[in-house]
Design a protein around this motif. Structure first.
Motif, short mmCIF file in Angstrom:
data_model
loop_
_atom_site.label_atom_id
_atom_site.label_comp_id
_atom_site.label_asym_id
_atom_site.label_seq_id
_atom_site.Cartn_x
_atom_site.Cartn_y
_atom_site.Cartn_z
N ASN A 58 105.26 49.62 -67.26
CA ASN A 58 104.92 48.26 -66.90
C ASN A 58 106.03 47.50 -66.07
O ASN A 58 106.93 47.97 -66.21
CB ASN A 58 104.77 47.36 -68.11
N GLU A 94 91.44 54.80 -72.55
CA GLU A 94 90.43 54.52 -71.57
C GLU A 94 90.43 55.31 -70.22
O GLU A 94 89.41 55.48 -69.40
CB GLU A 94 90.37 53.08 -71.45
N GLN A 95 91.83 55.47 -69.79
CA GLN A 95 91.73 56.10 -68.56
C GLN A 95 91.96 57.86 -68.68
O GLN A 95 92.18 58.49 -67.69
CB GLN A 95 93.16 55.80 -67.76
N ILE A 119 100.68 41.50 -74.68
CA ILE A 119 99.73 41.78 -73.77
C ILE A 119 99.59 41.20 -72.50
O ILE A 119 99.50 41.69 -71.44
CB ILE A 119 98.48 42.09 -74.43
N TRP A 144 97.97 49.08 -78.39
CA TRP A 144 97.15 48.49 -77.36
C TRP A 144 97.32 49.31 -76.02
O TRP A 144 96.43 49.71 -75.29
CB TRP A 144 97.39 47.04 -76.94
N MET A 145 98.65 49.59 -75.69
CA MET A 145 99.09 50.16 -74.47
C MET A 145 98.32 51.75 -74.55
O MET A 145 97.92 52.32 -73.44
CB MET A 145 100.54 50.28 -74.40
N ASN A 176 95.72 52.55 -76.17
CA ASN A 176 94.48 52.49 -75.93
C ASN A 176 93.97 52.45 -74.48
O ASN A 176 93.04 52.92 -74.08
CB ASN A 176 93.82 51.57 -76.72
N VAL A 177 94.74 51.60 -73.75
CA VAL A 177 94.46 51.57 -72.29
C VAL A 177 94.60 52.91 -71.69
O VAL A 177 93.83 53.13 -70.90
CB VAL A 177 95.34 50.58 -71.72
#
Ligand SMILES: [Mg+2]
Ligand SMILES: [Zn+2]
Length: 182
Positions: free
Chosen positions: A14, A78-79, A23, A71-72, A74-75
């Motif tokens: 990030n 998703e990729q 977030i 959360w990170m 999970n992102v």
């Protein structure tokens, strides 16, 4: 034995806005997903190795950090990318307000987090890669015996440091790192 791609977080995964813990402040660096997909396709397990002295300083707590990490991850999922584990150092040797103000062997440039990953996941460090944006990242990787050490240019890399540039790969931007993922 497994090989690993170790990533610093702030400045690599990030954009480093300083003690990012929400977030809405978490802005993924251009190219991070493509780089991780490439590394995974070549058999690298992916780990995050991050100093989080904001916890010692009381800017946020462990639960907040861990929720953001979930959360990170999970992102990334998703990729199509698995983050094997996020290792973090909550300490600071001198600055802060709580029980995490203490010397430790995990805060980079110490290699403690990398060595913990090595033990937990049977990592072959000589076949592994570390990408960071501070000289202390390169020192931690060197201290751990990681072969390929990549320093991405940041406001920190122009400060005086003891890292020999002949011993690392220095890049202007993260998206130039793909050719070193072998
Ligand atoms: Mg960083
Ligand atoms: Zn620590």
């Amino acid at each position: 034995m497994n090989k690993a791609l170790f990533l610093d977080r702030d400045g690599i995964i990030n954009v480093d806005h300083g003690y990012v813990h929400r977030i809405e402040d978490f802005e993924f660096v251009t190219g991070i997903f493509d780089l991780c997909r490439l590394a995974a396709s070549k058999g690298y397990q992916i780990f995050v190795i991050t100093n989080q002295a904001g916890i010692a300083r009381g800017y946020y707590d462990k639960a907040t950090f861990e929720a953001l990490s979930t959360w990170m991850a999970n992102v990334f999922a998703e990729q199509g990318i698995t983050i094997a584990k996020v290792y973090y150092c909550p300490h600071h040797p001198s600055k802060g307000i709580n029980e995490f103000v203490m010397p430790c062997n995990c805060r980079k440039p110490e290699p403690g987090m990398i060595m913990q990953a090595q033990q937990e996941f049977s990592i072959n460090l000589a076949e592994s890669i570390f990408i960071g944006d501070k000289p202390s990242d390169m020192q931690a990787a060197s201290n751990a015996g990681i072969k390929t050490r990549i320093l991405v240019d940041s406001r920190y890399t122009n400060e005086p440091h003891e890292v020999k540039l002949s011993e690392i790969i220095k890049l202007d931007a993260l998206n130039q790192a793909s050719k070193y993922i072998e």
